[in-house]
Design a protein around this motif. Structure first.
Motif, short mmCIF file in Angstrom:
data_model
loop_
_atom_site.label_atom_id
_atom_site.label_comp_id
_atom_site.label_asym_id
_atom_site.label_seq_id
_atom_site.Cartn_x
_atom_site.Cartn_y
_atom_site.Cartn_z
N UNK A 122 0.81 -1.21 0.00
CA UNK A 122 0.00 0.00 0.00
C UNK A 122 0.84 1.27 0.00
N UNK A 123 2.04 1.19 0.56
CA UNK A 123 2.92 2.36 0.59
C UNK A 123 4.27 2.06 -0.06
N UNK A 124 4.31 1.03 -0.90
CA UNK A 124 5.55 0.69 -1.59
C UNK A 124 6.59 0.01 -0.72
N UNK A 125 6.12 -0.60 0.39
CA UNK A 125 7.09 -1.23 1.30
C UNK A 125 7.76 -2.45 0.69
N UNK A 126 7.14 -3.05 -0.34
CA UNK A 126 7.72 -4.23 -0.98
C UNK A 126 8.36 -3.90 -2.33
N UNK A 127 8.64 -2.62 -2.55
CA UNK A 127 9.11 -2.19 -3.86
C UNK A 127 10.46 -2.80 -4.21
N UNK A 128 11.34 -2.92 -3.23
CA UNK A 128 12.68 -3.43 -3.50
C UNK A 128 13.02 -4.69 -2.70
N UNK A 129 12.04 -5.30 -2.05
CA UNK A 129 12.35 -6.47 -1.22
C UNK A 129 12.81 -7.66 -2.04
N UNK A 130 12.37 -7.75 -3.30
CA UNK A 130 12.80 -8.88 -4.12
C UNK A 130 14.24 -8.72 -4.57
N UNK A 131 14.85 -7.55 -4.31
CA UNK A 131 16.24 -7.31 -4.67
C UNK A 131 17.12 -7.30 -3.43
N UNK A 132 16.93 -8.29 -2.56
CA UNK A 132 17.67 -8.31 -1.30
C UNK A 132 19.18 -8.38 -1.52
N UNK A 133 19.61 -9.11 -2.54
CA UNK A 133 21.04 -9.22 -2.81
C UNK A 133 21.62 -7.85 -3.18
#
Length: 345
Positions: A141-152
């Protein structure tokens, strides 16, 4: 806004929750204006604004409406003409923010290669609502998962330089994904140019306000004052008439064919019109003008002697054997000299 030529029929002012709205917007402008308090961060304004009209545009308080906002439409089909910048290295990929903007937009359309600025897009409200619904499902809802898939990447780089919320580029990619791109006519601004509907007037303030606490700390002196370079904001686009353009101290040039003001071209590698000078230090002055200081380093009386017997690169070469051989040759040479001396005697 009353003295400017624009097509806007209503203004929605997005406010932080702790800021009170004005009651006298009607005294400020004849354009109907209403306030809306945010329920999400400011970078979500595109999705959170309560728009009542069929179309709308987006800007912020660092910009002002241009004197003439000429929104272009194609004849017959009445498609809004939207400028884009091709996503190539000279125009985009050498800039980290632009590169990340394209990366995020390609989650909607893997082949997307058009950069559309947020303030250049004319948003269709109903399509905006559908886009924002899918964007929040993908990124939170606030973009909290915007970059989580790029943890590396986050582990390798402490911060990813990119947008925090939805962008006009992602909105455009959504249009292509759902076959709604025919709603617009996209034109290459690198070939045909574009006229900005909103003029940036507070560029330096916008840059500072966009910094994180860590980035601001690097800009702060020990006294808490900004240690910035003394640079003039050379924005010729602020001058929207030939009189103000040609009369500016920046040396701007008025182009009558385009009715726009531009900075002069640099020729023969000349000095820029707006030079940047290093600002003096803002560190606090210590109390006590004549303080005891450590004695300066004594001037050396002889040149330093290099360590020729065991240099730093000795481990990489077989120099020890060569040194032994040289010592043996020196000893034999010394013995031969002794014999020669005896023969002369």
């Amino acid at each position: 806004m009353d003295v400017r030529d624009h097509p806007f029929s209503e203004v929605v002012v997005m406010l932080p929750p702790n800021v009170e709205a004005h009651d006298d917007y009607n005294n400020m402008t004849s354009v109907p204006t209403r306030a809306q308090h945010r329920d999400a961060p400011d970078y979500m304004d595109m999705c959170e604004a309560d728009v009542k009209t069929e179309w709308f545009m987006l800007t912020n308080s660092y910009h002002q409406v241009a004197n003439h906002v000429d929104l272009m439409f194609t004849p017959g089909k009445f498609q809004p003409v939207i400028p884009f910048t091709p996503a190539t290295y000279p125009f985009c990929f050498k800039f980290p923010y632009c590169k990340e903007t394209i990366n995020l937009s390609q989650r909607f359309n893997p082949d997307h290669a058009k950069v559309v600025l947020d303030f250049d897009m004319l948003y269709h409200t109903e399509t905006r609502n559908a886009f924002c619904k899918q964007w929040k499902e993908m990124h939170g809802d606030e973009g909290e998962d915007l970059y989580t898939w790029q943890k590396n990447r986050i582990l390798r780089r402490k911060k990813i330089i990119g947008p925090s919320g939805p962008t006009g580029t992602s909105y455009t990619a959504y249009l292509f994904e759902h076959k709604k791109d025919k709603m617009y006519k996209l034109v290459d601004r690198s070939l045909y140019g574009a006229r900005a509907p909103f003029i940036k007037v507070f560029a330096k303030e916008e840059k500072l306000d966009g910094m994180s606490e860590e980035e601001l700390a690097l800009k702060m002196g020990d006294s808490g004052m900004m240690g910035m370079d003394n640079a003039t904001d050379c924005n010729c686009f602020l001058f929207e008439t030939s009189e103000t353009c040609e009369g500016s101290i920046l040396g701007c040039i008025w182009r009558p064919l385009f009715e726009s003001c531009h900075p002069p071209e640099k020729e023969d590698e000349g000095a820029p019109i707006c030079p940047v000078t290093t600002a003096p230090t803002f560190s606090p002055t210590k109390s006590g003008y004549m303080l005891d200081t450590e004695s300066p380093t004594e001037t050396p009386t002889q040149a330093p002697v290099a360590n020729v017997t065991d240099p730093w690169y000795s481990s990489f070469f077989h120099i020890r054997e060569r040194e032994v051989d040289n010592d043996r040759l020196l000893d034999e040479w010394s013995v031969d000299d002794e014999y020669d001396d005896d023969e002369e005697l």
